[in-house]
Design a protein around this motif. Structure first.
Motif, short mmCIF file in Angstrom:
data_model
loop_
_atom_site.label_atom_id
_atom_site.label_comp_id
_atom_site.label_asym_id
_atom_site.label_seq_id
_atom_site.Cartn_x
_atom_site.Cartn_y
_atom_site.Cartn_z
N GLY A 202 -17.09 -30.35 57.03
CA GLY A 202 -18.24 -29.95 56.24
C GLY A 202 -19.45 -29.55 57.08
N VAL A 203 -19.40 -29.88 58.36
CA VAL A 203 -20.54 -29.62 59.25
C VAL A 203 -20.28 -28.40 60.14
CG1 VAL A 203 -22.02 -30.60 61.06
CG2 VAL A 203 -21.07 -32.08 59.26
N GLU A 205 -16.96 -26.80 60.34
CA GLU A 205 -15.73 -26.12 59.93
C GLU A 205 -14.53 -26.48 60.78
OE1 GLU A 205 -15.58 -21.88 59.43
OE2 GLU A 205 -17.57 -21.87 58.50
N PHE A 237 -11.45 -23.72 55.75
CA PHE A 237 -11.17 -22.37 55.26
C PHE A 237 -9.75 -21.93 55.59
CE2 PHE A 237 -15.81 -22.44 55.30
CZ PHE A 237 -16.05 -22.04 53.99
N ILE A 238 -8.82 -22.85 55.39
CA ILE A 238 -7.41 -22.48 55.54
C ILE A 238 -6.87 -22.09 54.16
CG2 ILE A 238 -7.07 -24.01 57.52
CD1 ILE A 238 -5.61 -25.95 55.61
N ASP A 239 -5.80 -21.32 54.16
CA ASP A 239 -5.11 -21.03 52.90
C ASP A 239 -4.15 -22.16 52.56
OD1 ASP A 239 -6.35 -18.58 52.28
OD2 ASP A 239 -5.16 -17.58 53.80
N HIS A 373 -9.04 -31.43 49.17
CA HIS A 373 -10.48 -31.23 49.35
C HIS A 373 -11.27 -31.42 48.05
CE1 HIS A 373 -8.91 -27.21 48.37
NE2 HIS A 373 -10.05 -27.03 47.74
N ALA A 398 -18.52 -36.58 51.69
CA ALA A 398 -18.19 -35.25 52.20
C ALA A 398 -17.58 -34.39 51.09
CB ALA A 398 -17.23 -35.35 53.38
N TYR A 401 -20.17 -33.65 48.01
CA TYR A 401 -21.10 -32.57 48.31
C TYR A 401 -20.40 -31.31 48.82
CZ TYR A 401 -24.37 -36.32 47.50
OH TYR A 401 -25.05 -37.36 46.93
N GLY A 402 -19.14 -31.14 48.47
CA GLY A 402 -18.47 -29.88 48.73
C GLY A 402 -17.90 -29.74 50.13
N ILE A 403 -16.62 -29.51 50.23
CA ILE A 403 -16.00 -29.34 51.55
C ILE A 403 -14.96 -28.23 51.44
CG2 ILE A 403 -14.13 -31.04 51.27
CD1 ILE A 403 -14.93 -32.04 54.13
N PRO A 404 -14.85 -27.38 52.45
CA PRO A 404 -13.88 -26.28 52.36
C PRO A 404 -12.44 -26.80 52.35
CG PRO A 404 -15.40 -25.96 54.22
CD PRO A 404 -15.62 -27.35 53.71
N PRO A 405 -11.53 -26.01 51.81
CA PRO A 405 -10.11 -26.33 51.98
C PRO A 405 -9.84 -26.49 53.47
CG PRO A 405 -10.41 -24.37 50.60
CD PRO A 405 -11.75 -24.73 51.15
#
Lengths: 453, 453
Positions: A202-203, A205, A237-239, A373, A398, A401-405
């Motif tokens: 989250g900080v 990536e 940001f992985i698929d 996530h 984490a 408050y939103g975290i990327p895949p």
């Protein structure tokens, strides 16, 4: 040491006088001559003390292995017939002009290059680490760590320092060392930086960490260490898990190239070979496909078992080596029941996760997956595994408050070093191995050992 | 994420369509338009959702800070009058074609860039680490560690993994965390890799290590951490402690150049300045000379005191900054009584050791010395300090079997980071600080905190 010439640089001083700081590897007396093999961190060289330098000769006669000396000497080219082309510095010799003893050494308890049983090796670790074999092992290990970092920095990963002291609410699973922290509060030693590296997605990536982790497992085998070095990474940001596998594959290819460049001498000394890496992608199969292959080829029917047995891992690796030109095999889709709570399920393969192991020369060296996530899905998964989400409130921020895949991996440094170099016991890949019975010296016997003093 | 364009690379795609994976920093509604500041690990960019992409606009209206999104967008050059030359990507804007929400975020408990008291900062660490300030601190910290390793590798040092679990016979001095290991045997958490790095001088001559160390000190101040990262080195074949000081000076100069190259943006953001480094050698004085200077300049007579007080260190540093063009000052020759047993005495200055501290911006950041390398002298020194040599038998093997003259240093990463960036509290330089009262959450209050879930 002022004016010191390193042994690797002696060739630039042929016919000149130099000052060498070195350790005596071997002394050989030949009548009135004394030959010394001298080593420093850059190499070895033969030196000779001749009768025409009587004072130097007298000191040289006193030297024993592991004495530390400063030598003033002339660098001579050896006559053609004395050249040993297969040895480093085999074409030169130091003619000793004077010797100063910087440190003396007691008589060694064994010949330095004798084969030792593993307990003797560890009992005398400050000495046995000086052997060519051990120096090669940890030189390669240092290059592995370096390559790991260098590759990941190039891929946009940020390094972080993972905490080792963690709350008393560890993930569960592996057994943990607990201790009293302050004011009667208990703490644990981290078994992995998992929760922290996810927080850091989250900080930054993409993050990695190299550091010690602790396992309080009550096993004393050639596969167990109670303190080990983990190379961890986590990427956002992985698929899906395949992006993480691609990163690991890139890393292993990079490592191969790096070791070829830096460590050929050490691999030769250890009679080890660099990994076989396929031209195309690393072989990849699901757990089920692996089990079906094993059944078809060997008759052993373990289809549906939740994991591979050690013998399956060995078989798969030798199959991949023989038929797929690869020392690496990915196995994917382990069941939800066998993977930690943070592992993402694969909706397309019910009961299975977007997880993988990377097998290498018979064992799993990397474990990885896509992680959950979504905050609510994660809480639900914790509950289904019997964990109390309230104990994970810090970590769950984490996700709140939103975290990327994201996904990641953990790689045990000692095991990778072991398999790279073909060591029998993972403990040989730890400078100062800690196991149930040993912290430096054997725990049950250290009174006896103090007599070594 | 397939086809992802990083924000730092958007300039290469002007007038083209791109896929961006990012976190929403800010949303601003302007009538029928929605502006978003998007960030990824490489930078920030402004994006706009327009009414002509109704579906995208509807999603954009739903977004809040920390939402994670995939955005399909066209990269537009801003008209001249809209260019913000002082902002990164101030000359471009993303025209949003579609938005996919990858992760939602709860409403933030505070505005992300509000000044927070330090406890709130730590209570919400998974969130507060995402702020520009915190990201800058740990980006600089990662570069310090990187530069440390890179410089030392270039100087022929080998990296090693230092054990953290040590026997129960630790050096004494700093308070240690103890825990039950196996079979009722107690172990401790290492307060330093000192003994191991000395052992390794016998193996590789020059070694370094970066890793966690533990201090069970019962202090809760702006200067204390109970878990910290130490950058250690040890080097053989030195003439005396000045060779070690020269290595540290080289390192600090290298670090300056490195940070200038990699971290100018972070220093600017933190309103911090790079250290002042003199053209010639770093200012160096003995403890006695320092005390005499203080007496002469300030009237405070502490000549003969065994150490500098914190106020003396601050005074010396500001003196060096003002009069000697240096943020660094070496102070040498601390008394035997104040230095650990392995420190070598200086025969030319009775009662004093070949030791030094490196002061930087008001505090000691490095402590170092030449070590005793003679076995018998070392045993004698242990005894004179009331230590039992029998408990050091493993370590003493390194000396029994000959070890070069050597010395080394330890450098606390968090304190160096703090002083580089002008942070008030050393805890701000730890990602997940551990102190008497806190492991992630406050220890006394963690029931209360689970309500954050």
């Amino acid at each position: 040491m002022k004016g010191r010439t390193l042994i690797a640089e002696l060739h630039e001083s042929i016919d000149k006088e130099v000052t060498v700081g070195a350790v005596v590897d071997v002394r050989r007396d030949h009548g009135k001559l004394v030959f010394l093999d001298l080593r420093d961190r850059t190499g070895v060289v033969q030196a000779v003390a001749l009768p025409n330098h009587a004072e130097a000769l007298a000191v040289a006669q006193e030297l024993r292995p592991e004495y530390v000396v400063r030598v003033e000497a002339k660098v001579n080219k050896r006559p053609e017939r004395m050249v040993k082309a297969d040895q480093p510095n085999g074409d030169i010799e130091l003619e000793i002009l004077s010797v100063t003893i910087l440190a003396r050494a007691s008589e060694l308890p064994f010949d330095k290059d004798t084969a030792l049983n593993i307990d003797t090796n560890f009992d005398y670790r400050p000495l046995t680490l000086r052997r060519d074999r051990e120096r090669a092992i940890f030189a390669v290990q240092a290059e592995i760590v370096h390559a790991y970092r260098e590759y990941l920095r190039g891929e946009g990963f940020s390094e972080f320092q993972a905490p080792k002291i963690v709350g008393d609410d560890a993930e569960g699973g592996a057994e943990v060392f607990r201790f009293e922290y302050f004011n009667d509060r208990m703490a644990s030693l981290a078994t992995s930086p998992q929760l922290y590296k996810q927080i850091l997605v989250g900080v930054y990536e993409r993050v990695f960490s190299t550091g010690t982790m602790f396992r309080a497992e009550r096993h004393s085998t050639s596969r167990h260490l109670n303190e080990l070095t983990m190379l961890d990474l986590e990427m956002g940001f992985i698929d899906d898990h395949r992006d993480v596998m691609a990163a690991m594959e890139g890393l292993m290819r990079y490592l191969n190239t790096h070791l070829q460049k830096t460590s050929a001498r050490e691999f030769a000394l250890m009679e080890a070979t660099l990994p076989l890496v396929p031209e195309g992608q690393f072989p990849t199969m699901t757990l089920k496909e692996a089990q079906e292959l094993i059944k078809k080829e060997t008759g052993a029917d373990k289809v549906g078992a939740p994991d591979l047995d050690p013998e399956d891992e060995r078989w798969l690796c030798s199959y991949a080596n023989e038929h797929l030109q690869s020392d690496y095999v990915f196995v994917t889709h382990y069941p939800t029941s066998k993977r930690p709570f943070y592992t993402m399920d694969d909706p397309e393969v019910p009961g299975m996760t977007k997880s993988f192991d990377l097998l290498f020369r018979g064992v799993e060296i990397v474990s990885g997956s896509q992680r959950i996530h979504d905050h609510d899905a994660l809480v639900q998964k914790m509950e289904s595994k019997g964990l109390d989400p309230a104990k994970f409130s810090f970590y769950l921020q984490a996700f709140k408050y939103g975290i990327p895949p994201h996904g990641g991996t953990g790689l045990g440094l000692e095991r990778l070093t072991q398999k790279m170099l073909g060591l029998e016991n993972v403990k040989e890949a730890s400078l100062f191995p800690r196991d149930m019975n040993r912290i430096d010296l054997l725990l049950a016997k250290d009174t006896a050992h103090t007599s070594d003093l």
